[in-house]
Design an enzyme around this catalytic site. Structure first.
Site, PDB file in Angstrom:
ATOM      1  CE  LYS A  80      45.936  24.417  56.672  1.00 37.07           C
ATOM      2  NZ  LYS A  80      45.296  23.977  58.401  1.00 37.07           N
TER       3      LYS A  80
ATOM      4  CB  SER B 191      42.364  31.331  57.887  1.00 33.15           C
ATOM      5  OG  SER B 191      43.158  30.215  58.419  1.00 33.15           O
TER       6      SER B 191
HETATM    7  C1  LIG Z   1      37.112  24.704  64.224  1.00 25.96           C
HETATM    8  C2  LIG Z   1      38.481  24.846  63.246  1.00 25.96           C
HETATM    9  C3  LIG Z   1      39.323  25.788  63.490  1.00 25.96           C
HETATM   10  C4  LIG Z   1      40.499  25.821  62.572  1.00 25.96           C
HETATM   11  N1  LIG Z   1      41.361  26.574  62.734  1.00 25.96           N
HETATM   12  C5  LIG Z   1      42.535  26.613  61.966  1.00 25.96           C
HETATM   13  C6  LIG Z   1      43.741  27.499  62.188  1.00 25.96           C
HETATM   14  O1  LIG Z   1      43.596  28.373  63.302  1.00 25.96           O
HETATM   15  N2  LIG Z   1      44.671  27.440  61.414  1.00 25.96           N
HETATM   16  C7  LIG Z   1      44.580  26.604  60.366  1.00 25.96           C
HETATM   17  O2  LIG Z   1      45.775  26.870  59.477  1.00 25.96           O
HETATM   18  N3  LIG Z   1      43.874  25.916  59.964  1.00 25.96           N
HETATM   19  C8  LIG Z   1      42.596  25.850  60.887  1.00 25.96           C
HETATM   20  N4  LIG Z   1      41.771  25.090  60.502  1.00 25.96           N
HETATM   21  C9  LIG Z   1      41.728  24.019  59.393  1.00 25.96           C
HETATM   22  C10 LIG Z   1      42.247  22.731  59.785  1.00 25.96           C
HETATM   23  O3  LIG Z   1      43.709  22.679  60.171  1.00 25.96           O
HETATM   24  C11 LIG Z   1      42.182  22.103  58.411  1.00 25.96           C
HETATM   25  O4  LIG Z   1      42.888  22.596  57.562  1.00 25.96           O
HETATM   26  C12 LIG Z   1      40.687  21.782  57.715  1.00 25.96           C
HETATM   27  O5  LIG Z   1      39.843  21.793  58.724  1.00 25.96           O
HETATM   28  C13 LIG Z   1      40.530  20.582  56.759  1.00 25.96           C
HETATM   29  O6  LIG Z   1      40.716  19.524  57.543  1.00 25.96           O
HETATM   30  P1  LIG Z   1      39.602  18.569  57.886  1.00 25.96           P
HETATM   31  O7  LIG Z   1      38.632  18.167  56.863  1.00 25.96           O
HETATM   32  O8  LIG Z   1      40.322  17.110  58.602  1.00 25.96           O
HETATM   33  O9  LIG Z   1      38.885  19.299  59.084  1.00 25.96           O
HETATM   34  C14 LIG Z   1      40.389  24.832  61.446  1.00 25.96           C
HETATM   35  C15 LIG Z   1      39.430  24.013  61.279  1.00 25.96           C
HETATM   36  C16 LIG Z   1      38.343  24.017  62.065  1.00 25.96           C
HETATM   37  C17 LIG Z   1      37.299  22.969  61.716  1.00 25.96           C
END
Ligand SMILES: Cc1cc2nc3c(=O)[nH]c(=O)nc-3n(C[C@H](O)[C@H](O)[C@H](O)COP(=O)(O)O)c2cc1C
Length: 338
Positions: A223, A187
């Protein structure tokens, strides 16, 4: 009215009239309430795609599409995610200490780009509270029939040099309750966190976690960020193989904001459509170098982007931003296509 139309015309319209975080909290509050109402859960199951089981790292998933980490950080709505038709759900990121996260606003929508930027900074209830909640769910008889992963991160107050102990604290409490555990070292919103992807730091973390894992023997995944260079990624793969992790999640959000007009740009991690190609490249880079199973995350917003990840070699998929824009119809569309 089908699920897609219901979401697009009613639910999404209401949610998008609110700020991104208020909408998120409202959705979570409703899904949390629903999670203890069996009759409503049964109604939600109407949205479910037909089962298409897949076994990966020893777990059987009723379908390949899961909810990515960060949506249900505190694990308050697990039965509702199962009822909505997800093949698995990853709760967290959970940290050892409870923490409020960064000041608001901290989630930003970009509908034209089907993207989000967030700088939440791991706002969560902390490992003790989440463990108590999951323990209660386990004994309640409402634990769902889908795998539940728990994603772990480092508390902000813990210096990076003490990161291993911080992860170990959460792992001891939460691994016994999880079907799989994810070490989130990617992150962008916790200062220094991504440095845990460096070879020596990752080795140290994996050695400690896998020693502790001798007691519970849960699949442990890592991750990763899409902003690693290929040599850095290769070092991560080597460490993961050496320490027998069960798989990798590719990828987290990106710091590359080139898809966002600079006047509207915000600090944080970018997700959704603009992340699609980079994340697929990472899935391919891993599967061409290693037999480690990959869960693909990043820019899955329709059937085509889901298929692209599977063709790149992913075993499982996770959605977040695509689900915000498309709702439950996204799961049906992907399921029908696969
Ligand atoms: C608002 C928000 C909060 C997120 N919080 C976390 C988190 O706490 N831990 C984590 O590993 N990934 C977190 N992510 C990442 C998502 O799990 C994901 O890996 C990333 O958004 C890419 O996928 P997407 O394009 O489908 O959103 C977050 C993403 C968003 C948009």
């Amino acid at each position: 009215m089908n699920a897609d139309a219901l979401y697009q015309h009613f639910v999404r319209r209401v949610l998008f009239s609110l700020s991104a975080e208020t909408a998120h909290n409202l959705a979570i509050r409703n899904l949390r309430t629903i999670s203890s109402l069996p009759s409503v859960l049964a109604q939600l199951q109407r949205f479910q795609p037909p089962p298409a089981p897949k076994t990966v790292f020893g777990l059987t998933f009723p379908n390949q599409v899961g909810l990515a980490a960060g949506f249900d950080k505190n694990g308050v709505a697990i039965p509702a995610w199962a009822a909505l038709g997800f093949g698995f759900v990853e709760i967290g990121t959970v940290t050892a200490q409870p923490q409020p996260g960064n000041p608001k606003p901290r989630i930003f929508r970009y509908p034209e780009q089907q993207a989000l930027i967030n700088r939440l900074g791991f706002n969560n209830d902390g490992a003790d509270v989440v463990a108590a909640r999951l323990g209660a769910l386990r004994v309640s008889g409402r634990w769902p029939a889908i795998p539940v992963g728990i994603n772990l991160g480092k508390s902000k107050v813990t210096p990076i040099g003490n990161a291993v102990d911080d992860y170990l604290y959460s792992f001891r409490l939460l691994a016994p309750l999880a079907d799989y555990v994810v070490l989130n070292v990617s992150s962008p919103n916790t200062p220094g966190l991504r440095s845990l992807q460096e070879h020596n730091a990752l080795e140290q973390l994996l050695r400690a976690i896998q020693a502790e894992n001798q007691n519970v023997r849960k699949p442990v995944l890592v991750k990763i960020a899409p902003d690693l260079s290929i040599p850095e990624l290769e070092q991560v793969i080597t460490a993961c193989e050496q320490h027998e992790v069960a798989g990798m999640i590719a990828t987290n959000t990106t710091l590359d904001h080139s898809a966002i007009p600079s006047a509207r740009d915000q600090t944080g991690g970018l997700s959704g459509r603009p992340l699609r190609e980079k994340s697929t490249e990472f899935v391919r880079a891993i599967t061409s170098r290693s037999s480690l199973p990959v869960i693909a995350s990043g820019g899955i917003t329709d059937a085509g982007s889901a298929r692209e990840k599977l063709e790149a070699g992913a075993q499982l998929l996770q959605v977040y931003t695509g689900y915000v824009y498309r709702g439950p119809g996204l799961l049906r569309e992907i399921a029908q296509d696969l």
